[in-house]
Design an enzyme around this catalytic site. Structure first.
Site, mmCIF file in Angstrom:
data_model
loop_
_atom_site.group_PDB
_atom_site.id
_atom_site.type_symbol
_atom_site.label_atom_id
_atom_site.label_comp_id
_atom_site.label_asym_id
_atom_site.label_seq_id
_atom_site.Cartn_x
_atom_site.Cartn_y
_atom_site.Cartn_z
ATOM 1 N N TYR A 1 0.836 -1.198 0.000
ATOM 2 C CA TYR A 1 0.000 0.000 0.000
ATOM 3 C C TYR A 1 0.877 1.257 0.000
ATOM 4 O O TYR A 1 0.657 2.193 -0.780
ATOM 5 C CB TYR A 1 -0.928 -0.016 1.222
ATOM 6 C CG TYR A 1 -1.650 1.280 1.462
ATOM 7 C CD1 TYR A 1 -2.672 1.698 0.615
ATOM 8 C CD2 TYR A 1 -1.298 2.108 2.540
ATOM 9 C CE1 TYR A 1 -3.328 2.903 0.826
ATOM 10 C CE2 TYR A 1 -1.952 3.307 2.763
ATOM 11 C CZ TYR A 1 -2.965 3.707 1.901
ATOM 12 O OH TYR A 1 -3.603 4.896 2.111
ATOM 13 N N GLU B 1 -11.380 5.865 5.046
ATOM 14 C CA GLU B 1 -10.786 6.725 6.082
ATOM 15 C C GLU B 1 -11.809 7.018 7.181
ATOM 16 O O GLU B 1 -11.457 7.050 8.368
ATOM 17 C CB GLU B 1 -10.254 8.031 5.481
ATOM 18 C CG GLU B 1 -9.041 7.874 4.577
ATOM 19 C CD GLU B 1 -7.752 7.492 5.294
ATOM 20 O OE1 GLU B 1 -7.740 7.391 6.548
ATOM 21 O OE2 GLU B 1 -6.743 7.290 4.605
ATOM 22 N N TRP C 1 -5.125 1.923 10.633
ATOM 23 C CA TRP C 1 -5.346 1.835 9.193
ATOM 24 C C TRP C 1 -5.150 0.401 8.690
ATOM 25 O O TRP C 1 -5.858 -0.049 7.793
ATOM 26 C CB TRP C 1 -4.429 2.811 8.465
ATOM 27 C CG TRP C 1 -4.566 2.755 6.966
ATOM 28 C CD1 TRP C 1 -3.618 2.410 6.062
ATOM 29 C CD2 TRP C 1 -5.744 3.062 6.195
ATOM 30 N NE1 TRP C 1 -4.121 2.477 4.784
ATOM 31 C CE2 TRP C 1 -5.423 2.875 4.842
ATOM 32 C CE3 TRP C 1 -7.041 3.476 6.540
ATOM 33 C CZ2 TRP C 1 -6.342 3.086 3.810
ATOM 34 C CZ3 TRP C 1 -7.963 3.676 5.513
ATOM 35 C CH2 TRP C 1 -7.607 3.478 4.173
#
Length: 198
Positions: free
Chosen positions: A20, A42, A50
């Site tokens: 990522y 988000e 995350w």
């Protein structure tokens, strides 16, 4: 012996996190569906790590119909109940309802500006910010700009998008290049920023 690739320390050695970091984070983005996906993810991440959301990303794509904005905007109360039973996503009713609400608000911004990307990137005059952070400690959680965007989104009826979440969104979508200068992705994202057009 191979030289270790220099990365921002937050991704550690986790393969999914590194991929990522190396392929998406900080890349300037103008694709409408991808922007909505990052807004949704988000906001789902608020209060969580995350990596938790990243590991559930494919499940989110299935649950929210690949983040097709108009489709999500039409989700009903029955859709919310279905999603509340889905173990592949964060089963938080307020966050699920916020994603549906935000799809509806996203469409309103598109109707006003032609594209959500035009609205969004206007906050930085169409060019990614390049702060050249030297260390992780130099990276803020919020900025005056993320405050401004979050306030504007709130006025427009978006939910679960406070300043901290908006700044994380700005980092993810390349509105700000927060790779530290020693990271191998920093110069790449600088160059991508130079060539970026909304």
């Amino acid at each position: 012996m191979a030289t270790k690739i220099q990365r921002c320390s937050w991704c550690g050695d986790d393969e999914l996190y590194c991929t990522y970091h190396d392929e998406e984070w900080g890349v300037p983005l103008s694709n409408e569906q991808k922007l909505f996906e990052f807004l949704a993810l988000e906001s789902a991440q608020a209060g969580l790590s995350w990596i938790t959301i990243l590991r559930k990303r494919e499940n989110y794509r299935k649950a929210f119909k690949q983040f097709e904005i108009a489709t999500v905007a039409r989700f009903t109360k029955a859709s919310v109940e279905r999603l509340m039973l889905d173990p592949g996503i964060v089963r938080n009713r307020a966050k699920i309802e916020a994603t549906i609400n935000n799809a509806q608000r996203f469409l309103e911004v598109q109707a006003e500006y032609g594209r959500f990307a035009l609205y969004l990137w206007d906050f930085v005059d169409g060019s990614p910010q390049q702060p050249a952070r030297r260390a992780m400690k130099d990276i803020p959680a919020t900025t005056s700009l993320s405050d401004k965007i979050a306030n504007d989104l709130k006025k427009r009826g978006f939910k679960f998008l406070g300043s901290t979440t908006v700044y994380a969104f700005m980092q993810a979508t390349g509105m700000v290049n927060d790779h530290i200068v020693t990271c191998h992705r920093h110069p790449v994202c600088v160059e991508l920023g130079k060539r970026f057009t909304v």
